[in-house]
Every structure is written in C-alpha cells, then in structure tokens.
Design a protein around this motif. Structure first.
Motif, PDB file in Angstrom:
ATOM      1  N   VAL A  94       0.863  -1.189   0.000  1.00  0.00           N
ATOM      2  CA  VAL A  94       0.000   0.000   0.000  1.00  0.00           C
ATOM      3  C   VAL A  94       0.890   1.226   0.000  1.00  0.00           C
ATOM      4  CG1 VAL A  94      -1.687   1.340   1.341  1.00  0.00           C
ATOM      5  CG2 VAL A  94      -1.915  -1.145   1.169  1.00  0.00           C
ATOM      6  N   PHE A  95       0.522   2.221  -0.808  1.00  0.00           N
ATOM      7  CA  PHE A  95       1.230   3.499  -0.822  1.00  0.00           C
ATOM      8  C   PHE A  95       0.292   4.539  -0.227  1.00  0.00           C
ATOM      9  CE2 PHE A  95       2.920   7.287  -3.338  1.00  0.00           C
ATOM     10  CZ  PHE A  95       3.986   7.479  -2.474  1.00  0.00           C
ATOM     11  N   LEU A  96       0.732   5.145   0.856  1.00  0.00           N
ATOM     12  CA  LEU A  96      -0.136   5.995   1.682  1.00  0.00           C
ATOM     13  C   LEU A  96       0.181   7.471   1.509  1.00  0.00           C
ATOM     14  CD1 LEU A  96      -1.698   6.976   4.296  1.00  0.00           C
ATOM     15  CD2 LEU A  96       0.241   6.092   5.582  1.00  0.00           C
ATOM     16  N   GLU A  97      -0.840   8.269   1.265  1.00  0.00           N
ATOM     17  CA  GLU A  97      -0.739   9.725   1.271  1.00  0.00           C
ATOM     18  C   GLU A  97      -1.436  10.239   2.535  1.00  0.00           C
ATOM     19  OE1 GLU A  97      -0.048  13.710  -0.057  1.00  0.00           O
ATOM     20  OE2 GLU A  97       0.784  11.797  -0.728  1.00  0.00           O
ATOM     21  N   PRO A  98      -0.762  11.068   3.374  1.00  0.00           N
ATOM     22  CA  PRO A  98      -1.398  11.590   4.584  1.00  0.00           C
ATOM     23  C   PRO A  98      -2.624  12.418   4.228  1.00  0.00           C
ATOM     24  CG  PRO A  98       0.975  11.985   4.561  1.00  0.00           C
ATOM     25  CD  PRO A  98       0.600  11.547   3.182  1.00  0.00           C
ATOM     26  N   PRO A  99      -3.452  12.826   5.244  1.00  0.00           N
ATOM     27  CA  PRO A  99      -3.094  13.254   6.600  1.00  0.00           C
ATOM     28  C   PRO A  99      -2.823  12.110   7.573  1.00  0.00           C
ATOM     29  CG  PRO A  99      -5.460  13.413   6.301  1.00  0.00           C
ATOM     30  CD  PRO A  99      -4.890  13.068   4.952  1.00  0.00           C
ATOM     31  N   PRO A 100      -2.367  12.471   8.779  1.00  0.00           N
ATOM     32  CA  PRO A 100      -2.028  11.456   9.782  1.00  0.00           C
ATOM     33  C   PRO A 100      -3.174  10.519  10.137  1.00  0.00           C
ATOM     34  CG  PRO A 100      -1.061  13.553  10.393  1.00  0.00           C
ATOM     35  CD  PRO A 100      -1.954  13.831   9.215  1.00  0.00           C
ATOM     36  N   THR A 101      -4.421  11.008  10.066  1.00  0.00           N
ATOM     37  CA  THR A 101      -5.549  10.123  10.361  1.00  0.00           C
ATOM     38  C   THR A 101      -5.588   8.964   9.379  1.00  0.00           C
ATOM     39  OG1 THR A 101      -6.927  11.664   9.080  1.00  0.00           O
ATOM     40  CG2 THR A 101      -6.994  11.867  11.483  1.00  0.00           C
ATOM     41  N   THR A 102      -5.254   9.224   8.121  1.00  0.00           N
ATOM     42  CA  THR A 102      -5.186   8.148   7.134  1.00  0.00           C
ATOM     43  C   THR A 102      -4.046   7.197   7.482  1.00  0.00           C
ATOM     44  OG1 THR A 102      -6.030   9.657   5.428  1.00  0.00           O
ATOM     45  CG2 THR A 102      -4.971   7.638   4.672  1.00  0.00           C
ATOM     46  N   GLY A 103      -2.940   7.746   8.002  1.00  0.00           N
ATOM     47  CA  GLY A 103      -1.829   6.908   8.419  1.00  0.00           C
ATOM     48  C   GLY A 103      -2.210   5.935   9.519  1.00  0.00           C
ATOM     49  N   VAL A 104      -3.018   6.398  10.456  1.00  0.00           N
ATOM     50  CA  VAL A 104      -3.477   5.527  11.544  1.00  0.00           C
ATOM     51  C   VAL A 104      -4.321   4.385  10.989  1.00  0.00           C
ATOM     52  CG1 VAL A 104      -4.946   5.400  13.581  1.00  0.00           C
ATOM     53  CG2 VAL A 104      -3.376   7.330  13.301  1.00  0.00           C
ATOM     54  N   VAL A 105      -5.259   4.719  10.112  1.00  0.00           N
ATOM     55  CA  VAL A 105      -6.143   3.704   9.532  1.00  0.00           C
ATOM     56  C   VAL A 105      -5.333   2.679   8.745  1.00  0.00           C
ATOM     57  CG1 VAL A 105      -7.928   3.315   7.780  1.00  0.00           C
ATOM     58  CG2 VAL A 105      -8.204   5.143   9.462  1.00  0.00           C
ATOM     59  N   VAL A 106      -4.420   3.161   7.901  1.00  0.00           N
ATOM     60  CA  VAL A 106      -3.641   2.242   7.070  1.00  0.00           C
ATOM     61  C   VAL A 106      -2.757   1.346   7.926  1.00  0.00           C
ATOM     62  CG1 VAL A 106      -1.804   2.126   5.344  1.00  0.00           C
ATOM     63  CG2 VAL A 106      -3.711   3.714   5.032  1.00  0.00           C
ATOM     64  N   ARG A 107      -2.141   1.899   8.968  1.00  0.00           N
ATOM     65  CA  ARG A 107      -1.277   1.059   9.796  1.00  0.00           C
ATOM     66  C   ARG A 107      -2.087  -0.044  10.475  1.00  0.00           C
ATOM     67  NH1 ARG A 107       3.171   2.421  14.624  1.00  0.00           N
ATOM     68  NH2 ARG A 107       3.529   0.228  15.111  1.00  0.00           N
ATOM     69  N   VAL A 108      -3.242   0.291  11.015  1.00  0.00           N
ATOM     70  CA  VAL A 108      -4.048  -0.705  11.730  1.00  0.00           C
ATOM     71  C   VAL A 108      -4.518  -1.808  10.778  1.00  0.00           C
ATOM     72  CG1 VAL A 108      -6.228  -1.086  12.947  1.00  0.00           C
ATOM     73  CG2 VAL A 108      -4.787   0.878  13.546  1.00  0.00           C
ATOM     74  N   ILE A 109      -5.079  -1.410   9.629  1.00  0.00           N
ATOM     75  CA  ILE A 109      -5.617  -2.409   8.705  1.00  0.00           C
ATOM     76  C   ILE A 109      -4.493  -3.221   8.078  1.00  0.00           C
ATOM     77  CG2 ILE A 109      -6.991  -2.775   6.627  1.00  0.00           C
ATOM     78  CD1 ILE A 109      -8.563  -1.816   9.097  1.00  0.00           C
ATOM     79  N   ARG A 143       0.614  14.908  16.498  1.00  0.00           N
ATOM     80  CA  ARG A 143       1.978  14.375  16.423  1.00  0.00           C
ATOM     81  C   ARG A 143       2.007  12.890  16.749  1.00  0.00           C
ATOM     82  NH1 ARG A 143       5.442  18.260  15.289  1.00  0.00           N
ATOM     83  NH2 ARG A 143       5.356  20.313  16.282  1.00  0.00           N
ATOM     84  N   ALA A 144       1.230  12.491  17.728  1.00  0.00           N
ATOM     85  CA  ALA A 144       1.184  11.071  18.097  1.00  0.00           C
ATOM     86  C   ALA A 144       0.633  10.230  16.947  1.00  0.00           C
ATOM     87  CB  ALA A 144       0.336  10.889  19.351  1.00  0.00           C
ATOM     88  N   MET A 145      -0.409  10.732  16.297  1.00  0.00           N
ATOM     89  CA  MET A 145      -0.993  10.004  15.169  1.00  0.00           C
ATOM     90  C   MET A 145      -0.016   9.937  14.001  1.00  0.00           C
ATOM     91  SD  MET A 145      -4.853  11.613  15.291  1.00  0.00           S
ATOM     92  CE  MET A 145      -5.536  10.548  14.050  1.00  0.00           C
ATOM     93  N   GLU A 146       0.663  11.060  13.735  1.00  0.00           N
ATOM     94  CA  GLU A 146       1.609  11.090  12.623  1.00  0.00           C
ATOM     95  C   GLU A 146       2.772  10.142  12.894  1.00  0.00           C
ATOM     96  OE1 GLU A 146       3.017  14.471   9.541  1.00  0.00           O
ATOM     97  OE2 GLU A 146       3.027  15.056  11.643  1.00  0.00           O
ATOM     98  N   ARG A 147       3.273  10.164  14.121  1.00  0.00           N
ATOM     99  CA  ARG A 147       4.376   9.273  14.506  1.00  0.00           C
ATOM    100  C   ARG A 147       3.945   7.806  14.368  1.00  0.00           C
ATOM    101  NH1 ARG A 147       4.735  10.911  19.298  1.00  0.00           N
ATOM    102  NH2 ARG A 147       6.263  12.578  18.966  1.00  0.00           N
ATOM    103  N   PHE A 148       2.728   7.518  14.787  1.00  0.00           N
ATOM    104  CA  PHE A 148       2.191   6.147  14.713  1.00  0.00           C
ATOM    105  C   PHE A 148       2.143   5.671  13.262  1.00  0.00           C
ATOM    106  CE2 PHE A 148      -1.430   3.218  14.373  1.00  0.00           C
ATOM    107  CZ  PHE A 148      -1.100   2.269  15.332  1.00  0.00           C
ATOM    108  N   GLY A 149       1.631   6.512  12.377  1.00  0.00           N
ATOM    109  CA  GLY A 149       1.525   6.131  10.976  1.00  0.00           C
ATOM    110  C   GLY A 149       2.875   5.948  10.316  1.00  0.00           C
ATOM    111  N   MET A 150       3.820   6.837  10.618  1.00  0.00           N
ATOM    112  CA  MET A 150       5.152   6.753  10.023  1.00  0.00           C
ATOM    113  C   MET A 150       5.913   5.531  10.520  1.00  0.00           C
ATOM    114  SD  MET A 150       6.554  10.675  10.006  1.00  0.00           S
ATOM    115  CE  MET A 150       6.039  11.855   8.753  1.00  0.00           C
ATOM    116  N   ARG A 151       5.817   5.268  11.819  1.00  0.00           N
ATOM    117  CA  ARG A 151       6.595   4.170  12.405  1.00  0.00           C
ATOM    118  C   ARG A 151       6.140   2.803  11.918  1.00  0.00           C
ATOM    119  NH1 ARG A 151       7.255   5.801  18.831  1.00  0.00           N
ATOM    120  NH2 ARG A 151       9.163   7.054  18.610  1.00  0.00           N
ATOM    121  N   GLY A 152       4.916   2.711  11.449  1.00  0.00           N
ATOM    122  CA  GLY A 152       4.420   1.417  10.973  1.00  0.00           C
ATOM    123  C   GLY A 152       4.800   1.108   9.542  1.00  0.00           C
TER     124      GLY A 152
END
Length: 388
Positions: A94-109, A143-152
């Motif tokens: 998967v290739f992900l384009e932010p915002p960070p909320t999308t990063g959270v969803v993509v990391r979890v799924i 910041r927490a959401m963005e960090r979560f998405g990036m780290r995954g």
C-alpha cells in the motif's frame, strides 16, 4: 505486483499531491503493475479521467471551497477507508498519502492483514498544524498520530532532507528515501503564443505558515510605481480573509483576484501569461525546512519564481540561476518582495529565455523521474515482503 494507493485527493482534482500520485500510478502501470486507487468522490462539476489504473471513489465531506480539509472531512474519508481497505483484494503493498488520520487507519488495517506499506512524507503535518492552532492538546494528538503512521511503514519517501530530519526528530527510525519532487512536464510547458500580461500569480494553498498575506502589502508598494498590474491567487486556503483584509488596508483590493483551484491544463495559461509566480514561507516557525513545490510547475511552464522566506527553496533558486533565469529569492520582508517584483517587471524574460527555463526544468526536475524513484521503493518493499 498489485499496489493500492490510499489518498483523500487524486487526479483530476487539482493539487500537487494529485499530480504526484498520478505520476506514480502511471509509472507503476507502465511497468506492468496493477494499481487500484482508494480515494474520495470528486467535487461537483469535476469529471473523472480515463485512466489505466482502477480508481475507486467514496463520498467524503468537503468544506465550502470543495476541499477535504479539517477533522470532520478527514474522518469522513478515513472511517470508510478502513472498511474499503479491509475488504480490498489483497495488494502486495500500500502506498499511503497523509493526513495522519489516514496513516493511523492504514497502519491498523495493514497490520491486521500483514500488508507492508510505504508512507509518503511530503511534509510534516503536525508542524503545519502548529502554525494554524494554539491548542497544545491538538498538536500533541496530531503528532502522536503522525508518529504512529510513520513508524508502521516499511519505508518512507520524502521530498527533501529537511523532512527526513524532522521525521527523525519525531522518533521515526524507519528507512527514508529522499526522492525529491518535480514538475509534470507533460502538463506544464512554455507557450510563446500566450502573451505575458502585467500580472503576478500565486498558485496553490495559502495557509498560516505560508504567510501569503505579506504579498498584498508588498504588491501595494510595488503598484505605486507600476500601476495596472494585478495580483492573482489561484487555489484555496484558510488565510483568504486575512489576505483580503491586508489588500483592503493597503488600498489594492480592486487589483487582487481570487480564483478557485483549477486542473493543470487550466492553470497553465495563467503561468504562461504571468510575469512571475509568487511563493512565500513565514520565518520563525517549525516549518522552515519546507520546500515550496509550486516552484517546479512554474519553472516548467517557463515562468520565473519570486520566493520570499527561509528554507531550501532559496538555495534551489540560487542554484537554478546558475543555469537559467529562474527568478529571485529574498527575505520574508514586504520591502524586499516589492523590490523583487519591480525587478521582475522591469527585466522580463524573453520568449527564448522562457523556453530555455522550461527545457532546463524538464531535463533536471521532471516529476516522471521522481515517480520512478518512488516506484522503485514500492517495488523493493513488495519484494522484501514476498521473500519473507
């Protein structure tokens, strides 16, 4: 391989992200890969393009300007995205384009389905938000959401080394490829048949960290000795009322135009016919590392750039000027901006110089080259995951 691109915005909706993601999709499909794009339904009146990649849309909440921006609009895209991605035929990556909320969803799924993903770190959203809100709580959560998405992510791609430094400061240790950014040189080209008019164009978003309101006051100073010019903003942003107020206070409101964001083919004549385009970056913020990507499209169209502010854009223009007449970089100061406007107005590029500028940009800063680097990273991640 099969690649899924997740983004709330995609072509033909006008934005730098749309052009970039479309170029990546084009490069992947040209290699024989299968691409499916999970995005939002287009704004009213915008017709979809015929494309090789499969584009799947879903309704999302848009603001008054027709843009998906803000907490509710983001969630209106991201919540359905979770189910769309969950039940999508399994992609290799998967290739992900932010915002960070999308990063959270993509990391979890992706974690649930054991799918690797690549994160497009075009900029640091929480840094930009820091200029738009005084709420420390909002910034901490973002910041927490963005960090979560990036780290995954298995890997990240970044526009510049400045973004890499900021991601590292946020505690992101994943590999980051600096792919740069470029212009869609198939869409932005010089056109000598378009007459250059007495107009300066600001094309793109105008958020608080851009500081585009300074242009209104600078334009007023410039107009004292150069009557008949116009300042045209093409795009959207939260600072429109601020810019309008500055223009009214400076007495140039009647010479400042606002035009909604338009597709590349409609933006091109504005660039071809402008004396120069304008770009700003407000100093003394956490966002000083940002690069103003709108410069690439302007230069590809043969239109010089006036940039005011700190960061890597000034260095880029200085380096470009050793090859072609690319424009002027100055401090974020209304007097300096006005002086630069005067110089650009009085020393306009000839048709030949605009052609040279477009050719140089196409050779050195094509979006197709950048897209190929991103595709290489995506392919490497898919190969690594397949080998485990």
């Amino acid at each position: 391989m099969r690649v899924a691109i997740t983004s709330r915005i995609y072509r033909p909706e006008p934005s730098a992200a749309s052009l970039f993601l479309g170029a990546v999709a084009d490069d992947l499909t040209a290699r024989g890969d299968e691409v499916v794009v999970l995005t939002a339904r287009l704004p009213r009146g915008v017709k979809p393009l015929d494309s090789v990649e499969e584009v799947r849309t879903f309704p999302a909440v848009r603001d008054r300007q027709g843009y998906i921006r803000g907490y509710v609009p983001y969630l209106s895209f991201d919540i359905p995205l979770a189910f769309r991605l969950l039940f999508l035929r399994r992609p290799d990556v998967v290739f992900l384009e932010p915002p960070p909320t999308t990063g959270v969803v993509v990391r979890v799924i992706c974690a649930l389905r054991r799918i690797p993903y690549v994160y497009d770190a075009a900029d640091i959203w929480s840094d930009a938000a820091d200029q738009a809100t005084g709420s420390r709580l909002v910034i901490r959560v973002l910041r927490a959401m963005e960090r979560f998405g990036m780290r995954g992510a298995r890997r990240l791609v970044a526009i510049s080394q400045g973004v890499v430094y900021r991601a590292r400061a946020l505690g992101v240790e994943r590999p980051i490829e600096v792919t740069g950014f470029g212009a869609d040189t198939s869409a932005f080209t010089p056109d000598a048949s378009v007459p250059v008019e007495p107009v300066f164009v600001y094309a793109g978003s105008y958020s608080p960290w851009h500081g585009a309101d300074a242009l209104a006051e600078a334009f007023a100073i410039f107009s004292r000795d150069h009557p008949g010019y116009r300042l045209r903003f093409i795009g959207n942003g939260s600072e429109r009322e601020v810019i309008e107020q500055r223009a009214a206070e400076a007495g140039v409101a009647d010479s400042v135009d606002f035009v909604a964001a338009v597709p590349a083919e409609d933006l091109l004549p504005h660039l071809n016919g402008a004396v120069a385009t304008l770009a700003t970056l407000r100093p003394n913020t956490a966002y000083e590392y940002a690069f103003t990507t709108k410069a690439y499209s302007s230069l590809a169209a043969g239109c010089p750039v006036l940039f005011a502010g700190p960061g890597p854009t000034s260095r880029f223009i200085a380096e470009a000027n050793t090859h072609v007449r690319a424009g002027i970089a100055c401090d974020y100061d209304v007097t300096q901006i006005a002086a630069a406007m005067s110089r650009l107005a009085e020393e306009r590029l000839s048709s030949e110089e605009r052609d040279d500028l477009g050719r140089w940009t196409a050779a050195e800063h094509s979006l197709a080259v950048v897209a190929s680097r991103v595709s290489d990273t995506i392919a490497e991640v898919a190969a690594e995951a397949g080998g485990r």
